[in-house]
Motif scaffolding. Sequence first.
Motif, PDB file in Angstrom:
ATOM      1  N   ARG A 119      -9.754   6.788   2.338  1.00 16.82           N
ATOM      2  CA  ARG A 119      -9.698   8.069   2.672  1.00 16.82           C
ATOM      3  C   ARG A 119      -8.146   8.295   3.562  1.00 16.82           C
ATOM      4  NH1 ARG A 119     -11.046  11.427   7.219  1.00 16.82           N
ATOM      5  NH2 ARG A 119     -12.336  13.276   6.478  1.00 16.82           N
ATOM      6  N   GLY A 120      -7.353   9.357   3.352  1.00 12.12           N
ATOM      7  CA  GLY A 120      -6.524   9.713   4.141  1.00 12.12           C
ATOM      8  C   GLY A 120      -6.865  10.847   5.046  1.00 12.12           C
ATOM      9  N   ARG A 121      -5.782  11.760   5.756  1.00 13.15           N
ATOM     10  CA  ARG A 121      -6.046  12.763   6.478  1.00 13.15           C
ATOM     11  C   ARG A 121      -6.169  13.808   5.790  1.00 13.15           C
ATOM     12  NH1 ARG A 121      -2.048  12.004  11.399  1.00 13.15           N
ATOM     13  NH2 ARG A 121      -2.628   9.864  12.095  1.00 13.15           N
ATOM     14  N   TYR A 122      -7.502  14.596   6.084  1.00  9.61           N
ATOM     15  CA  TYR A 122      -7.600  15.791   5.339  1.00  9.61           C
ATOM     16  C   TYR A 122      -7.329  17.064   6.082  1.00  9.61           C
ATOM     17  CZ  TYR A 122     -11.134  13.150   2.414  1.00  9.61           C
ATOM     18  OH  TYR A 122     -11.699  12.488   1.559  1.00  9.61           O
ATOM     19  N   THR A 123      -6.899  17.895   5.625  1.00  5.86           N
ATOM     20  CA  THR A 123      -6.614  19.196   6.474  1.00  5.86           C
ATOM     21  C   THR A 123      -7.352  20.232   5.902  1.00  5.86           C
ATOM     22  OG1 THR A 123      -4.697  19.626   4.968  1.00  5.86           O
ATOM     23  CG2 THR A 123      -4.234  18.819   7.074  1.00  5.86           C
ATOM     24  N   ILE A 134      -8.035  20.014   1.933  1.00  6.14           N
ATOM     25  CA  ILE A 134      -7.062  19.222   1.186  1.00  6.14           C
ATOM     26  C   ILE A 134      -7.096  17.818   1.407  1.00  6.14           C
ATOM     27  CG2 ILE A 134      -4.566  19.317   0.770  1.00  6.14           C
ATOM     28  CD1 ILE A 134      -4.409  22.166   1.700  1.00  6.14           C
ATOM     29  N   VAL A 135      -7.287  17.194   0.300  1.00  4.07           N
ATOM     30  CA  VAL A 135      -7.806  15.903   0.315  1.00  4.07           C
ATOM     31  C   VAL A 135      -6.594  14.658  -0.158  1.00  4.07           C
ATOM     32  CG1 VAL A 135      -8.785  14.610  -1.523  1.00  4.07           C
ATOM     33  CG2 VAL A 135     -10.095  15.970  -0.061  1.00  4.07           C
ATOM     34  N   ARG A 136      -6.613  13.731   0.842  1.00  2.00           N
ATOM     35  CA  ARG A 136      -5.455  12.762   0.507  1.00  2.00           C
ATOM     36  C   ARG A 136      -6.070  11.340   0.618  1.00  2.00           C
ATOM     37  NH1 ARG A 136      -3.118  16.052   4.176  1.00  2.00           N
ATOM     38  NH2 ARG A 136      -1.641  17.489   3.431  1.00  2.00           N
ATOM     39  N   CYS A 137      -5.306  10.328   0.046  1.00  3.40           N
ATOM     40  CA  CYS A 137      -6.001   9.157  -0.066  1.00  3.40           C
ATOM     41  C   CYS A 137      -4.967   8.036   0.224  1.00  3.40           C
ATOM     42  CB  CYS A 137      -6.663   8.837  -1.494  1.00  3.40           C
ATOM     43  SG  CYS A 137      -5.689   8.791  -2.843  1.00  3.40           S
ATOM     44  N   CYS A 178       0.890  -1.209  -0.161  1.00  2.00           N
ATOM     45  CA  CYS A 178      -0.085   0.072   0.100  1.00  2.00           C
ATOM     46  C   CYS A 178       0.890   1.170   0.166  1.00  2.00           C
ATOM     47  CB  CYS A 178      -1.057  -0.008   1.206  1.00  2.00           C
ATOM     48  SG  CYS A 178      -0.016   0.364   2.809  1.00  2.00           S
ATOM     49  N   ARG A 179       0.264   2.377  -0.418  1.00  2.00           N
ATOM     50  CA  ARG A 179       0.880   3.534  -0.081  1.00  2.00           C
ATOM     51  C   ARG A 179      -0.043   4.679   0.486  1.00  2.00           C
ATOM     52  NH1 ARG A 179       4.467   6.855  -4.407  1.00  2.00           N
ATOM     53  NH2 ARG A 179       5.401   4.936  -4.669  1.00  2.00           N
ATOM     54  N   ARG A 180       0.570   5.382   1.517  1.00  2.00           N
ATOM     55  CA  ARG A 180      -0.457   6.079   2.405  1.00  2.00           C
ATOM     56  C   ARG A 180      -0.280   7.638   2.200  1.00  2.00           C
ATOM     57  NH1 ARG A 180      -3.542   2.601   5.656  1.00  2.00           N
ATOM     58  NH2 ARG A 180      -2.226   0.849   5.961  1.00  2.00           N
ATOM     59  N   GLU A 181      -1.097   8.470   2.390  1.00  2.00           N
ATOM     60  CA  GLU A 181      -1.331   9.791   2.380  1.00  2.00           C
ATOM     61  C   GLU A 181      -0.750  10.197   0.770  1.00  2.00           C
ATOM     62  OE1 GLU A 181      -2.661  11.772   4.853  1.00  2.00           O
ATOM     63  OE2 GLU A 181      -2.494   9.892   6.026  1.00  2.00           O
ATOM     64  N   ILE A 182      -1.435   9.940  -0.242  1.00  2.00           N
ATOM     65  CA  ILE A 182      -1.398  10.350  -1.532  1.00  2.00           C
ATOM     66  C   ILE A 182      -2.086  11.362  -1.706  1.00  2.00           C
ATOM     67  CG2 ILE A 182      -1.192   9.461  -4.082  1.00  2.00           C
ATOM     68  CD1 ILE A 182      -1.582   6.569  -2.920  1.00  2.00           C
ATOM     69  N   LYS A 183      -1.693  12.334  -2.421  1.00  2.00           N
ATOM     70  CA  LYS A 183      -2.136  13.741  -2.658  1.00  2.00           C
ATOM     71  C   LYS A 183      -3.149  13.674  -3.685  1.00  2.00           C
ATOM     72  CE  LYS A 183      -3.543  17.889  -2.213  1.00  2.00           C
ATOM     73  NZ  LYS A 183      -4.805  17.547  -2.838  1.00  2.00           N
ATOM     74  N   TYR A 184      -4.206  12.888  -3.678  1.00  2.00           N
ATOM     75  CA  TYR A 184      -5.260  12.736  -4.806  1.00  2.00           C
ATOM     76  C   TYR A 184      -6.618  12.563  -4.090  1.00  2.00           C
ATOM     77  CZ  TYR A 184      -6.331  11.514  -9.503  1.00  2.00           C
ATOM     78  OH  TYR A 184      -6.915  11.337 -11.048  1.00  2.00           O
TER      79      TYR A 184
END
Lengths: 182, 203
Positions: free
Chosen positions: B140-144, B160-163, B67-73
């Motif tokens: 869903r990643g962490r949103y700021t 700011i959305v991450r996945c 897996c890969r975490r916190e992709i800016k997409y």
Amino acid sequence: LVVVYPLPRLRALLQRCWQRLESGLLAGFSGGQSPPWGPALAVQAPAFLPQPVHDTNESNEAASLLDSILWMAVPKKRRTIEVNRCRRRNPNKLIKVKTNIDVCPECGNLKQKHVLCGYCYAKVKAETRLIRKEMYKQEGGPFNAPTIETVVLYDGEKPTEKDAGKRIIERARKRPSWFAQN
Amino acid sequence: GNACVRGLLGWARPERWLAASSLFPLSCIHTSCTALQQIGKWEKKNRIVYPPQLPGEPRRPAEIYHCRREIKYSKDNMWYLAKLIKGMSIDQALAQLEFSDKKGAKVIKEVLLEAQELAVKKHNVEFKSNLHIAESTTGRGRYTKRIRYHAKGMFGIMKIVRCHYFVKLVEGPPPPPEPPKSGFDQAKEYVQQLRSRTLVNTL
């Protein structure tokens, strides 16, 4: 999500409401008795001639503004996640599988059928860049391109009689297999 | 008396504490939040070890979780790519992603290549092409939250959305695609469901 600083908008709204109130008051007064501050005429003629023109204009403006807001297209109900999923996952929205991918016969990388191979193009681009650097060194500065043809010669190659009047660019490496001579 | 005192003090040996690399080696396994990123559940799936297979059993295909975490997409946009490559062989998936114009395609391609390398080096996979994608999902990643300035002194709050992207590679050729269910089959299933109902709380 748009948040409004309430003061200027609220002030404008209040001003408009007050104007409507005033015009409403005047109309009410002239309908019943003569207005206390208007000139009292002997004749029972309507003393409020100019007002309705400007009054109805104003009320029309205000009414049409509010009406146009009321008639705007607005969602009636919240779209449920099931409905949203049906729309987002409809096959026409999914990415289609491409069937135009082939293998480049030169380098073996993947390429699209109607597009040049990316690897081969990059390789040619790099070599062209080095040839152009040599040309710049020979010319000395910008806008000095000579009006004669150019020939690129690699290691161990001599200019033939055909390359008599041409400018010669030397490259200090073996001739690449994809760059045929003549 | 002496023996029990010695036994009591036996556990308290300060040199034993300082000998270990960290002061409390067993303290950080079960805490909920540590200073470093906690190991996710998907990464832990690579750690399971099966008992050795018996001689008659069919060979269990190798499974690689990556897996890969916190992709800016956005996770919704990434889902379309994940759905595209679900069930494909790894070569076909890499080909499709190479010529896709989406930003997430580049990221997923890197993840697949990393997973392929892991498979060959650590998970005893013989042929790197003999892999297929069993599962591919997004999370869903962490949103700021940030302020977005509009005209006339108005502002909005933007996210700011991450996945995250998860993939499971399994050794072997890809399974054949399921044939689409016809209306007749669906009707037959429905009738079967109705027939298999039983009466509850009766004789």
